[in-house]
Design an enzyme around this catalytic site. Structure first.
Site, PDB file in Angstrom:
ATOM      1  N   HIS A 155      65.483  -0.955  74.636  1.00 49.27           N
ATOM      2  CA  HIS A 155      65.143   0.293  73.950  1.00 49.27           C
ATOM      3  C   HIS A 155      66.419   0.961  73.489  1.00 49.27           C
ATOM      4  O   HIS A 155      67.229   1.393  74.309  1.00 49.27           O
ATOM      5  CB  HIS A 155      64.365   1.214  74.899  1.00 49.27           C
ATOM      6  CG  HIS A 155      63.033   0.662  75.275  1.00 49.27           C
ATOM      7  ND1 HIS A 155      61.897   0.858  74.522  1.00 49.27           N
ATOM      8  CD2 HIS A 155      62.651  -0.099  76.331  1.00 49.27           C
ATOM      9  CE1 HIS A 155      60.867   0.230  75.103  1.00 49.27           C
ATOM     10  NE2 HIS A 155      61.295  -0.353  76.199  1.00 49.27           N
ATOM     11  N   LEU A 156      66.597   1.029  72.161  1.00 56.15           N
ATOM     12  CA  LEU A 156      67.805   1.647  71.614  1.00 56.15           C
ATOM     13  C   LEU A 156      67.583   3.116  71.240  1.00 56.15           C
ATOM     14  O   LEU A 156      68.526   3.806  70.873  1.00 56.15           O
ATOM     15  CB  LEU A 156      68.303   0.865  70.393  1.00 56.15           C
ATOM     16  CG  LEU A 156      68.756  -0.572  70.676  1.00 56.15           C
ATOM     17  CD1 LEU A 156      69.267  -1.241  69.397  1.00 56.15           C
ATOM     18  CD2 LEU A 156      69.849  -0.591  71.751  1.00 56.15           C
ATOM     19  N   ASN A 169      58.179   1.422  84.602  1.00 60.00           N
ATOM     20  CA  ASN A 169      56.872   0.895  84.230  1.00 60.00           C
ATOM     21  C   ASN A 169      57.036  -0.487  83.630  1.00 60.00           C
ATOM     22  O   ASN A 169      57.724  -0.606  82.608  1.00 60.00           O
ATOM     23  CB  ASN A 169      56.215   1.826  83.206  1.00 60.00           C
ATOM     24  CG  ASN A 169      54.743   1.483  82.984  1.00 60.00           C
ATOM     25  OD1 ASN A 169      54.196   0.623  83.667  1.00 60.00           O
ATOM     26  ND2 ASN A 169      54.120   2.166  82.057  1.00 60.00           N
ATOM     27  N   ASP A 186      64.601  -4.853  79.378  1.00 57.45           N
ATOM     28  CA  ASP A 186      63.839  -3.604  79.275  1.00 57.45           C
ATOM     29  C   ASP A 186      64.753  -2.410  79.539  1.00 57.45           C
ATOM     30  O   ASP A 186      64.379  -1.448  80.218  1.00 57.45           O
ATOM     31  CB  ASP A 186      62.635  -3.591  80.225  1.00 57.45           C
ATOM     32  CG  ASP A 186      61.634  -2.482  79.876  1.00 57.45           C
ATOM     33  OD1 ASP A 186      60.703  -2.274  80.665  1.00 57.45           O
ATOM     34  OD2 ASP A 186      61.821  -1.817  78.830  1.00 57.45           O
ATOM     35  N   HIS A 212      67.427   7.156  79.659  1.00 58.84           N
ATOM     36  CA  HIS A 212      66.814   8.483  79.682  1.00 58.84           C
ATOM     37  C   HIS A 212      67.872   9.520  79.950  1.00 58.84           C
ATOM     38  O   HIS A 212      68.761   9.304  80.773  1.00 58.84           O
ATOM     39  CB  HIS A 212      65.734   8.571  80.771  1.00 58.84           C
ATOM     40  CG  HIS A 212      64.495   7.829  80.430  1.00 58.84           C
ATOM     41  ND1 HIS A 212      63.645   8.238  79.428  1.00 58.84           N
ATOM     42  CD2 HIS A 212      63.971   6.706  80.945  1.00 58.84           C
ATOM     43  CE1 HIS A 212      62.637   7.371  79.344  1.00 58.84           C
ATOM     44  NE2 HIS A 212      62.811   6.436  80.247  1.00 58.84           N
TER      45      HIS A 212
END
Lengths: 212, 319, 435
Positions: C60-61, C283, C310, C314
């Site tokens: 996730h970029l 998750n 993954d 955050h």
């Protein structure tokens, strides 16, 4: 929980920095006996008569022992008064833990029993009963505790032993024995009810013993 | 000996009995004209309630004030939407105000844990209910109530070990109940035997590893217990499929007069409140002589006084 | 273009040899001496392992939309430091990558940053809403040449929509990568459903919610004859299902199931949730020791085809709060190889050739990448990682190239260190630091 488990033999004397410990170790007789069983019995009998004399009888009296050893002493005095006057004087106990001026010096202490007789203390003569009178701080705490319970017409103090070294302007009305001591000495009161034997002993405290 | 009370599991048997014996002494205070003790004079207790709960908050407030502490009430809405009022921000504000103890109720399980271990505050943290996790002071006041009826000596004095072997049934929505979790832990610590009674949908996964018995059949369990604790069951749970209708739930698991008659003479009925009358308990049971529900509330103040005193009454560093 | 000679390096764990990179391509090592004479840069590979550049199928970029957590620039920098030369950037950005426009933007940002190749993943449904298909064909035809499609973050739970997606991507040799999570069984879920979740009072995420979707999707893939990729497999039951699925697919040949596992699921268990520290909230959630064992065995025997990170950055405030309010996700790019060494190589479950297979060759094949996953043979593009397996280091979040700090391994000691990463023969990392 921040709490200190207190065994039943805790003396009622508050801790003083530098004062030797007076923790009651049952049946360890160290030092010299200054009052034996009979001395104690005679002292209590005399105190009981003095109380009656001063009060002009047993009416309006309430005896409150300060836990832990003040309580059996109060009961013994009550028995003697009943034997003489023919009726039962109300007896109870007054725990002063929450009113101590040294609460913050140690972890929170376990509370002991407060048992105020049913008719209360308003307009009565309260006789506080304790085993040893030392700095006077316990009695100061007891007076504050009494204040929140009611308004006695008078408060008197009976102690088995007065060992001197008052830190507050407090004095006993009835004294079993005056025991001049030095600060390094330990005064130990043992009673049959709690310790299996009646005896008051004085011993040399060892240096560096933790104050209670 | 710890600085915080986050879970009933934090208490050893000695710790728990110390709280209860202290509460026994403090309960008599309620009968005195001056209901105050000076032990926490100069201390500040903050009630940090992210969930509405007038009853518990007032209980803690009364407890702190009777010990002469200063009380600050902070009601915050703890939604994740309003990040501006986050748990951390609020905690930092309280720390700046010099709170000695923070009593926190929050909708998220583990929030008091975060408060105690994150380093945001230095005060003692008391869990007043976190999500579906625990409510330790409720368990303590329930245990105290049980002692007063089942665990005193013949002079009415608190008797250590007095709940040993006593049987307690906890009936209701165990899955969503923090009261049930704390009670199961604490009662087991005190030596009592606990049976959880609920439909299978309202028992947590893994309950077979808890130190309790479970049963789906309330009628089989009731005659054998010394105390029955009814838990609140919300009608809305029906929408999650936990039971088909409130009617079926109360028919199968509700405590009504007929079931109450199957209890032994000495068995008491408890409820942490608030009750959903007609759902888990009927009005006539709630108001009967067996019910100690009102007494639980009185006991709550004494127990919370004991907790606050034992956490704050001495010096902070503990034994 | 420059020339690099890596001397005395253990290629795929084998005997030390020389590795020569000339003009972006792996060259015959016989030319080493003359290359040095012509001014080639020499890198001492003594004690190091050479692996082909790693390919991440799941990253996730965060850009566009959540640049406070990560950007393409910072995320690919972290990837390079982790030994990756290619990453697939998941589509749950803001706006969602469900059009040719957004995927091209992400692709271009990757080229500009230059730390590694970025292959955007296209969303399966518009807005990830699970209602109707996104313009998969347009994304496939765009400059980004999307081949992997995923609603990751959410599950394509509607059976008809999943069927259609599997059918539709056949036209351009695409693959649907499913985030398997039955939404109704996991409403409000916070951690693995089990004995611990009951005690902690945190809503459970039962294994069956993952396994039921995998079972369904496998049967759909078989039925329509398409390629299915299962993201972040986390349970023992899922591994069993995939093993069964692969056996069936092997008989047939017209369809395929592949699966990935994340490093954190190879190492960490749900016990960590007892701390209520949301750094462990992810998750699918951390599961039990039994699941961890099954995942390692599955990766070893090839039931699980790839390791994918993954990587989920955050910002601080999304983790510095109570568990229920915290975001799901952990960083992963910079610690992936170390964790694979710790959990698979050192215990003897996988050798370095196997690592190259699981982290480079196969992910590139699934993503249909021409330029990656061709190993270190002569003629292959010079995507190389030099890795020192002998050191141990303590993970320091502050030292990360990511903009975020949510690594669950902070303070842990892990083996190994990426010393150098080459992207088409040009170093992106040298001496352990970004170039």
């Amino acid at each position: 929980m921040c709490a200190q488990e207190v065994p039943p033999h805790q003396p009622s004397e508050p801790s003083q920095p530098g004062h030797p410990s007076q923790s009651g170790q049952p049946s360890q007789a160290v030092g010299r006996t200054v009052l034996d069983e009979r001395d104690i019995a005679r002292a209590l009998t005399r105190i009981s008569h003095e109380i009656l004399e001063r009060n002009k009888g047993g009416r309006d009296l309430v005896l409150l022992g300060i836990p832990s050893r003040g309580v059996p002493l109060a009961h013994r005095i009550a028995e003697r008064i009943e034997a003489v006057e023919g009726y039962a004087v109300p007896v109870g106990s007054l725990d002063v833990t929450m009113y101590r001026d040294d609460l913050r010096l140690k972890p929170a202490r376990a509370l002991m029993r407060t048992d105020i007789p049913a008719d209360g203390i308003d307009d009565r003569v309260v006789v506080l009963v304790d085993d040893v009178l030392f700095s006077g701080r316990t009695i100061r705490a007891a007076l504050d505790a009494l204040n929140d319970v009611g308004r006695p017409s008078a408060v008197r103090l009976a102690v088995l032993v007065d060992r001197g070294h008052r830190e507050l302007p407090i004095r006993a009305d009835f004294v079993g024995k005056n025991l001049p001591t030095s600060l390094v000495e330990r005064v130990q009161v043992r009673l049959a009810d709690t310790d299996g034997v009646d005896a008051v002993t004085i011993s040399e405290g060892t240096g560096g013993e933790a104050a209670r | 000996m710890k600085r915080h009370l986050l879970s009933a599991a934090d208490l050893t048997r000695d710790d728990a009995e110390l709280v209860l014996s202290t509460a026994a002494e403090l309960r008599d205070l309620a009968d005195r004209p001056i209901k105050k003790l000076p032990a926490l004079r100069g201390r500040t207790v903050v009630n940090l309630f992210f969930e509405d709960s007038t009853r518990t908050r007032i209980s803690f407030e009364a407890a702190a004030k009777r010990l002469s502490a200063d009380v600050i009430n902070f009601a915050a809405k703890g939604s994740s939407v309003s990040k501006g009022e986050s748990l951390k921000d609020t905690a930092l504000t309280l720390e700046a105000m010099g709170a000695d103890a923070v009593v926190v109720r929050h909708g998220a399980s583990g929030a008091p844990h975060r408060l105690a271990h994150s380093g945001w505050v230095r005060s003692s943290v008391v869990n007043a209910g976190d999500g579906t996790h625990e409510h330790p002071t409720q368990a303590l006041l329930d245990a105290f109530t049980l002692y007063r009826h089942l665990g005193v000596d013949d002079r009415g004095r608190f008797r250590p070990g007095g709940l040993e072997g006593r049987r307690v049934a906890i009936v209701g929505d165990v899955l969503h109940s923090r009261v049930a979790r704390s009670n199961a832990l604490l009662l087991q610590t005190l030596g009592a035997e606990v049976t959880l009674v609920a439909p299978p949908t309202l028992l947590p996964v893994g309950v077979e590893t808890w130190p309790v018995d479970t049963s789906y059949d309330i009628d089989r369990v009731l005659p054998g217990v010394d105390a029955v604790m009814m838990l609140r069951v919300q009608r809305e749970r029906m929408n999650g499929g936990f039971f088909p209708t409130p009617r079926e739930y109360s028919r199968r698991y509700g405590l009504d007069a007929r079931r109450m008659a199957t209890l032994q003479d000495h068995t008491i009925v408890m409820h942490p409140g608030p009750m959903v009358r007609g759902m888990e308990i009927t009005a006539d049971v709630a108001d009967s002589d067996r019910s100690v529900i009102v007494e639980q509330v009185t006991n709550g103040v004494a127990v919370r006084m004991a907790v606050l005193y034992l956490l704050l009454g001495g010096n902070e560093s503990g034994a | 273009m420059s020339t690099y000679l890596i001397q005395n390096v253990s290629v795929l764990g084998g005997e030390p040899q020389d590795l020569l990179l000339v003009d972006g391509v792996v060259a015959d090592a016989a030319g080493a001496a003359s290359a040095v004479a012509d001014g080639a840069e020499v890198v001492d590979g003594t004690g190091l392992i050479a692996l082909p550049g790693l390919v991440d199928l799941h990253t996730h970029l965060r850009e566009p939309g959540r640049e406070d957590a990560e950007t393409v620039e910072s995320g690919t920098a972290a990837a390079a430091r982790g030994g990756f030369t290619a990453v697939h950037a998941m589509a749950n950005t803001d706006p969602v990558a469900d059009t040719a426009g957004v995927v091209e933007q992400v692709w271009r940002l990757g080229r500009e940053a230059g730390h590694c190749d970025v292959f955007p993943v296209g969303a399966v449904t518009v807005g990830l809403a699970g209602q109707r298909l996104a313009e998969l064909g347009a994304m496939a035809d765009s400059a980004a040449r999307v081949r992997v499609f995923s609603d990751d973050g959410k599950c394509v739970h509607d059976a008809v929509l999943m069927r259609r997606a599997l059918e539709y991507v056949k036209a351009f040799d695409g693959v649907v990568a499913q985030h398997a999570q039955e939404p109704r069984l996991t409403e409000g879920a916070q951690m693995n459903e089990g004995e611990l979740s009951g005690r902690l009072g945190l809503a459970g995420w039962p294994a069956v919610a993952e396994e039921a979707i995998i079972a369904r999707d496998v049967l759909l893939a078989e039925h329509v004859g398409s390629r299915l990729h299962v993201c972040h497999v986390s349970t023992a039951g899922s591994v069993e299902l995939i093993r069964w699925a692969k056996a069936k697919a092997a008989e047939d040949g017209s369809w395929e199931v592949t699966a990935e596992v994340c490093p954190h699921h190879l190492l960490l268990t749900d016990e960590l949730a007892a701390t209520y520290d949301p750094i462990y909230k992810v998750n699918p959630p951390l599961r039990t020791a039994r699941d961890v064992e099954a995942l390692r065995a599955g990766l070893a025997d090839g039931t699980i085809d790839v390791v994918a990170t993954d990587h989920a950055p955050h910002p601080h405030e999304d983790k510095d709060c109570e568990w229920a309010a915290a975001a799901f996700g952990m960083l992963g790019l910079e610690t992936a190889l170390s964790i694979v060494q710790e959990t698979m190589v050192d215990p003897g479950l996988l050798d370095w050739a196997g690592v190259a297979d699981r982290m480079s060759t196969v992910p590139a094949r699934i993503g249909r990448l021409d330029d990656h996953g061709r190993g270190l043979k002569v003629g292959a593009p010079a995507h190389v990682v030099l890795y020192d397996p002998s050191v141990r280091r303590t993970v320091d979040p502050a030292a990360s190239a990511s903009l975020s700090r949510n690594t669950p391994y902070r303070g842990m000691e892990l083996p190994g260190r990426v010393v150098a990463t080459f992207l088409r023969g040009v170093p992106t990392v040298l001496d352990g630091a970004l170039v």
